[in-house]
Design a protein around this motif. Structure first.
Motif, PDB file in Angstrom:
ATOM      1  N   THR A 129       0.807  -1.226   0.000  1.00 12.73           N
ATOM      2  CA  THR A 129       0.000   0.000   0.000  1.00 12.73           C
ATOM      3  C   THR A 129       0.836   1.270   0.000  1.00 12.73           C
ATOM      4  OG1 THR A 129      -0.147  -0.112   2.412  1.00 12.73           O
ATOM      5  CG2 THR A 129      -1.923  -1.162   1.141  1.00 12.73           C
ATOM      6  N   ASP A 130       2.110   1.177   0.369  1.00  7.54           N
ATOM      7  CA  ASP A 130       3.004   2.342   0.334  1.00  7.54           C
ATOM      8  C   ASP A 130       4.421   1.843   0.098  1.00  7.54           C
ATOM      9  OD1 ASP A 130       4.424   1.959   3.033  1.00  7.54           O
ATOM     10  OD2 ASP A 130       2.318   1.987   3.632  1.00  7.54           O
ATOM     11  N   LEU A 131       5.321   2.773  -0.219  1.00 11.40           N
ATOM     12  CA  LEU A 131       6.695   2.423  -0.566  1.00 11.40           C
ATOM     13  C   LEU A 131       7.661   2.670   0.586  1.00 11.40           C
ATOM     14  CD1 LEU A 131       6.868   3.785  -4.225  1.00 11.40           C
ATOM     15  CD2 LEU A 131       6.274   1.501  -3.410  1.00 11.40           C
ATOM     16  N   ARG A 132       7.149   2.700   1.807  1.00 11.60           N
ATOM     17  CA  ARG A 132       8.052   2.809   2.968  1.00 11.60           C
ATOM     18  C   ARG A 132       8.564   1.402   3.292  1.00 11.60           C
ATOM     19  NH1 ARG A 132       3.795   6.133   4.562  1.00 11.60           N
ATOM     20  NH2 ARG A 132       3.015   4.528   5.997  1.00 11.60           N
ATOM     21  N   ILE A 133       9.664   1.045   2.624  1.00 12.08           N
ATOM     22  CA  ILE A 133      10.199  -0.321   2.664  1.00 12.08           C
ATOM     23  C   ILE A 133      11.610  -0.285   3.237  1.00 12.08           C
ATOM     24  CG2 ILE A 133      10.843  -2.322   1.251  1.00 12.08           C
ATOM     25  CD1 ILE A 133       8.667  -1.463  -0.726  1.00 12.08           C
ATOM     26  N   GLU A 134      11.904  -1.230   4.124  1.00 12.79           N
ATOM     27  CA  GLU A 134      13.243  -1.395   4.673  1.00 12.79           C
ATOM     28  C   GLU A 134      13.863  -2.648   4.045  1.00 12.79           C
ATOM     29  OE1 GLU A 134      14.836   0.639   6.497  1.00 12.79           O
ATOM     30  OE2 GLU A 134      13.195   2.026   6.919  1.00 12.79           O
ATOM     31  N   PRO A 135      14.617  -2.514   2.957  1.00 12.76           N
ATOM     32  CA  PRO A 135      15.098  -3.707   2.249  1.00 12.76           C
ATOM     33  C   PRO A 135      16.063  -4.564   3.060  1.00 12.76           C
ATOM     34  CG  PRO A 135      16.096  -1.712   1.346  1.00 12.76           C
ATOM     35  CD  PRO A 135      15.031  -1.253   2.294  1.00 12.76           C
TER      36      PRO A 135
END
Length: 503
Positions: free
Chosen positions: A367-373
């Protein structure tokens, strides 16, 4: 080792300083001590001058070497980029050539089969005419048409919207010299029943939760949970690389109910664990059939958060996956983004147990691009599926920590592949290529299609909900001609077959 030129210069400087001291001593009448001091002073200045000049010369040489190295590196980078472009072009041409050859083979085989059937029909008709002319056949009998067995195609994923019409029977005309009754006209074609695959979630919308729950329980007890496969393709080559298993429920009338209609009810009633077990079993069976033809293919299997947190259900799944540990590199377990953000101690431990056995994970419903790869990669995540509309949304550039165009590169540094899903137009594909997206999924490439049970024939009589097998190793999927109704299917007339039919 000191160079010869340096030794020569040093000797010359000593001689020059000594000559200066002797000249002052003999000509100017200066004392020997003062002449020696002047000579030493001159020698010191000469040494300093030589050292400074050599340092400046070395600096200029180093600067030139650095410039040459930079130019060489730039040339090498350009050559590597050129080789990469040429390699991509060659791969694209090879993929296009393979696809074209496969399509040509399919069309040639289909026409040969159609020609064989038409020749048999023609021979039967000619034989019947000869019998009538010889007076051996009943005067009013129509020549029966041999029922054609459609040849099983090479493709193995079915399309459910094809409804072949019933073939018209061929009748033998009586001789003109005798007054014979005409054969009875062919009965009108009966309307084809709509197959179960064409039924959408509209049937489920007319049910309340109690009816849906009853239908869900009956479907689980009677093993009426079907698997549909939707391919994921490489971009821009569009070669099938993975499949996502999509769950469908069949009610007592063989009407399909989409997963979004019953998943919430299944989670609330505690039935989602049994559904996940059944789906996982089907995915393993499908993956084994796929890997017979293509070892590089993979299957994405959705797992609910409640299954991951339920110790009893998860223990059953873990035992089953442990028994099929050899398929771990090709079986990807898929979870929602919300599931990963709300992991508890039990879920974290169960997820680590799966990762320890070599299984990889995927994240969908982003739902959003706040991603911690980094954190996701440590947990075993190797794929992230993001809707194409979310990636191409200009508002995401300001709402997230990274620009969407840099997301694929960022995830790639941690071994995670970005998959753009819900692609429905060519314009979106062009824009996603600028974002360096390697994989795509959506109705533009192929909708979810059902599976045919192993061992099912390609003739008529199959149940409407039965699917067809998986495609071959070339990654292309073409519609099948399997029957979905009781009427005998008529074969497609193309090319030479059409010419033979006219004859």
């Amino acid at each position: 080792m000191i160079r010869i030129s340096t030794i020569f210069i040093a000797i010359c400087m000593v001689l020059v300083a000594a000559s200066l001291g002797l000249a002052l001593y003999s000509v100017a009448g200066i004392s020997g001590t003062e002449s020696a001091i002047v000579a030493l002073t001159a020698l010191t200045f000469l040494i300093l001058y030589n050292a400074v000049s050599m340092r400046l010369r070395d600096r200029s040489d180093v600067g030139g070497q650095i410039a040459d190295l930079s130019r060489g590196t730039a040339d090498l980078a350009r050559q590597v980029a050129e080789f990469g472009r040429r390699l991509a072009a060659v791969e694209g041409r090879i993929a296009s050539s393979n696809s074209t050859n496969s399509d040509r083979i399919q069309s040639v085989v289909g026409e040969i089969n159609e020609l064989g059937g038409l020749v048999r029909q023609l021979a039967t008709t000619v034989s019947a005419h000869e019998d009538l002319l010889a007076g051996a056949a009943p005067v009013s009998a129509a020549v029966p048409v041999e029922k054609q067995e459609p040849v099983a195609p090479f493709d193995l994923i079915a399309t459910t919207d094809e409804r072949p019409a019933a073939p018209l029977p061929l009748t033998a005309a009586p001789p003109m010299s005798t007054a014979l009754p005409l054969p009875p006209a062919a009965p009108p074609a009966v309307a084809q029943p709509r197959p179960a695959q064409a039924v959408t979630a509209q049937a489920a919308n007319g049910r309340n939760q109690t009816q849906l729950l009853a239908a869900l329980r009956n479907a689980i007890d009677e093993n009426r949970i079907d698997i549909f496969l939707q391919p994921m393709v490489t971009l821009p080559q569009r070669k099938v690389r993975f499949y996502e298993a999509v769950t469908r429920l069949r009610d007592e009338r063989d009407q399909l109910i989409a997963a979004e209609e019953f998943i919430s009810i299944a989670e609330a009633s505690g039935l989602i664990g049994r559904i996940d077990n059944m789906v996982m079993l089907r995915c393993v069976q499908v993956l084994r059939r796929l890997m017979v033809r293509n070892k590089d293919v993979g299957v994405f299997c959705n797992v609910a958060a409640s299954t991951l947190g339920n110790s009893t259900t998860f223990a059953q799944c873990l035992d089953f996956l442990e028994a099929n540990r050899a398929l771990a590199p090709s079986l990807v377990l898929e979870f929602k983004q919300s599931t990963f953000r709300n992991l508890g101690p039990a879920e974290t431990e169960n997820l680590a147990a799966l990762a320890q056995r070599g299984f990889r994970f995927s994240i969908d419903h982003v739902t959003d691009l706040r991603i911690e790869p980094r954190e996701l990669a440590d947990r075993g995540v190797r794929f992230i599926k993001v809707p194409a509309s979310l990636l191409l949304d200009p508002k995401q550039a300001s709402a997230s920590d990274i620009h969407p165009s840099d997301l694929s590169d960022l995830l790639g540094r941690f071994g995670i592949d970005l998959i753009a899903e819900r692609i429905e137009g060519e314009r979106a594909v062009v824009d996603l290529l600028d974002y360096d997206v390697r994989f795509g999924q959506g109705f533009l490439f192929a909708p979810p299609r059902p599976l045919r049970p192993e061992g099912a024939s390609a003739t008529g009589g199959a149940a409407p909900n039965q699917a067809q097998d998986i495609q071959g190793s070339n990654g292309s999927a073409t519609p099948s001609s399997g029957a979905t109704s009781s009427a005998p299917p008529s074969q497609r007339i193309t090319g030479n077959a059409a010419l033979a039919r006219r004859i």
